[in-house]
Design a protein around this motif. Sequence first.
Motif, PDB file in Angstrom:
ATOM      1  N   ASP A 170       0.194  -6.740  -2.405  1.00 59.62           N
ATOM      2  CA  ASP A 170      -0.402  -7.991  -2.435  1.00 59.62           C
ATOM      3  C   ASP A 170       0.501  -9.337  -2.452  1.00 59.62           C
ATOM      4  O   ASP A 170       0.441 -10.409  -1.490  1.00 59.62           O
TER       5      ASP A 170
ATOM      6  N   LYS B 235      -7.803  -3.888   2.373  1.00 59.37           N
ATOM      7  CA  LYS B 235      -6.175  -3.820   2.424  1.00 59.37           C
ATOM      8  C   LYS B 235      -5.557  -2.604   1.952  1.00 59.37           C
ATOM      9  O   LYS B 235      -4.634  -2.088   2.531  1.00 59.37           O
TER      10      LYS B 235
ATOM     11  N   ASP C  45       2.268  -9.397   1.067  1.00 65.41           N
ATOM     12  CA  ASP C  45       1.531  -9.635   2.040  1.00 65.41           C
ATOM     13  C   ASP C  45       1.607  -8.548   3.169  1.00 65.41           C
ATOM     14  O   ASP C  45       1.907  -8.893   4.283  1.00 65.41           O
TER      15      ASP C  45
END
Length: 684
Positions: free
Chosen positions: A335, A225, A338
Motif C-alpha cells: 500500500d 487491491k 502504491d
Amino acid sequence: MCASPHNNALLMLAVLSTSLALSWQYTVAQNYSSGILRMAKAAQIRAYIDTDKDTCDDFYEFACGKWRKLHAASMSKPRTAYLDQLQDLYVRKSADMLQNGRELDDSADRKLTQFFESCRNEVALKQLGLEPIKKFVDFRGGWPAIQSHSWYEYEFDWLKIVAELRRRLGVNILIGLEVVPDFEEEGMNRLKLGAPQLKLGSKQIYLDSSYDDERDDYKDDIVEKLHKYLPEMGEQWAEEVAQQVLDIEQHLAKGLPDNAQLTLQQTTRQRFVSELKSAYGNYVDLNRYLTIVVNQTIYSKVYETPEEYLGNLVEVIRDTPKLHIANYTMWRVLDHLDFSGEINTPNNDNWCVRKIISFLPAHLQAMFNRNYNNILMVNDLQSTWADIKNNFHDELVSSDLEWISESTRQHAVQKLEKIRLRLIAHEDTELADQLRDLDLHAGQYYSNLINILEWHTQHELQALFSKPKPTQQEVRLPRYNPTSNNIEIPIVFLQSRFFWDAEYPHALRFGTLGFLLAHEMLRGFDASGRRYDQHGYQRSWWDAPSTQTYDETAKCFAKNHYNNFHYRNQNMFSAKAEEQSILDSGALAIAQRAYQNWWENVADREDVLSKETLPLLDYTPEQLFFIGFAQQFCVDYDESLPKFYETPEPLRVNGALANLADFASEFKCEMGSKMNPQKKCELF
C-alpha cells in the motif's frame, strides 16, 4: 525586363488583398477563441447553479447546488472542492511538461523527468510485477503470501523487519516514528514514538458500530487491491488477508485517544529509551527498534504519544498469530509503494506526477515555474492587488472606519504601504545540490521509487541531529505572512483561466482573486495581525481604544448575525470562526468596492459592458461578481466525516453575503430574509 505600371498596380492590389485577408482571418480566429473561452466559462458557472433555490434564502445552495451531483464526495475522497481543481490542473500541466521529451539543462529537472518516464512505462511495470519489491523486502522465512513450505514462522522477526522498512522506505508499520521539534527547548529536535497513521483515522471509526459500512468499504478496497497485486492467490486468500488487516487495525485503534481533539502535548510524555525497554520488554523492544532505524543508540529522552498506544501494541503482538502480522506488514508495504494505484490506467500520468509531488514538491514547482510562468498573469495579479490595496488605503485615510483612532490609523496606513506580493520560488542551484546523491534511471520505476524513499527517509532522520528548520507547508492559495508582512503567492496559483483571464469579466476576477487578496491583506489588521508591525516584528501597534472598539464590534458576529453557526448538527462557533467571518465579510466588501471603483473609471463603458456579461447567463455584472465569489467555495463533504474543524464553506459564503447590503439590493432580498437580516455586522 521592367514590369509595366499596370502589372505593378495588380501586384500591389494582390498584396493588399492578401494582407487584408490574413488580417481578417486573424481577427476572426481571435474573436472565435475569445468566444469559445467565454462560452466555456459560462457553461461551467451554469453547471453548478441550481435555479430552483431561492437566492434570498440560501445563496450558497443557489450558486453551488449542483456541485455535489457533478463532484460527489465519497469515503475514499471525503471532500471535493472547487479550489482543489487548481491542484488537479497543476498535476495535468506538470504531466504535459514532464513528457514533452525536450533536452533539459537542469540536472534536477532531468531527474524528475527520468522518474516520470520510468513510472509511466507500463510495459516494464507489467513485466516486472512484484519481483523488485520481493527482492527488496526480505521477510526472513519467505513472503507470507506464498503459504507453502517456504513460509517459516520461527524465522519471522517482525520488529527487525518493520524497523528496516522504516529506515529504508519511511513507512510506519505498527510503530509510528517521527522527528519533531522539541516542545520546550528551542533549537532542538526529538524522536516521537507511538501510533502510526491508520488508514481510517480515528478510534471511533474503527470501533463504533455506526461505522460498519465504512469498515466494510475499507475491507473491500483491500481485497480489490490484493487481487491486482497477487492475482494468482485467489479470492478466498484476499478476503482472509483483508480481514486480518482490519482486525489488527481495530486492535491497534484501542490504544488511540478517545478524544480526537486533544493536543499533542496533552497525549504525550517524555521517557528515556531504557524506560521504554523496561515498560514494554521484548514484545516491543523499542531500544532495538530505534537502534536499527537510526543506526545508533539513543540516550536522550523521546516523546511517547499517545500514552496508551504502545502498551496496547504489546497485547496486539502477543495475541496475534505471526502469519497475520506478516500479512499485515506485507500489505502496508504494498500500500505504501502504491503498487497498483492508477498504473496502467488512463490516469497513469497524473498518478506519476502525484508521486513526484509526494517526495519532491519544491523541485517540481521550480520546474513548473520555469515552463509556465506567464508575465501577463503576473501583471494582472499585480494590477488587481493595486486596486484592492488602493481601495483599502482610501478607506483608512477617510473617516469611514470610525472604530480606528487617528494614531492607530496612521500605523495601519504605514503597515499597508509596506505589504508586498511575493511569489514563492525556489533556488535552482540549492535544489540541484539536494538531489546530487539521488540515483535515478529511466525505465527502472521500482528502483527509482525505492531510491527516492531511502533518500527522503535519510534526510528526514538526519534532522534529529540538527536544528529544527521552519516547515514549508504546502501552499496553493495566497497567504499572508505576518513576520515578513508579505502576501505569498504560490506558483500553483498562477494558472491561466482558473480564477481569471483577459477574456473573462472583471467581475469574476474581483469576486475571486480580489476577494482572496483582500482576505489575506486583512490578516495584517485583525486581532492577530495587530500584534505585528509593518516590519514583521512582534509589537502591538493598536492603542487601547481601537482594540476595545474592535473587540466589542466583533461580538456582533457572534451575538447577532452568526447565531446560526450550525452545520450538520454541529455548533461551529469559536473564536477562530468569529475571526474568519470578520475577514470574509471585510474582504468581500473591499473586493466589491474595488470592482465598483474599477467600473467607474472605465473609459468606454458600452464596449466594456459586453465583456462584463457572459453568454448563456442572464445575470448583471454585479450578480456575476457574487456568483463568482460563492462558486470558488463550492464543496461536498461525505457523511462519514466525524467532525469539522474549520468553518464549512456554506456558512462562510452565506455569512459574508448576508452582511453586505449591496448583495441584498442586487438580488432584491426583502429585509428580514435570511440573506438580508436587519442587523448587519461590519468592521472593514
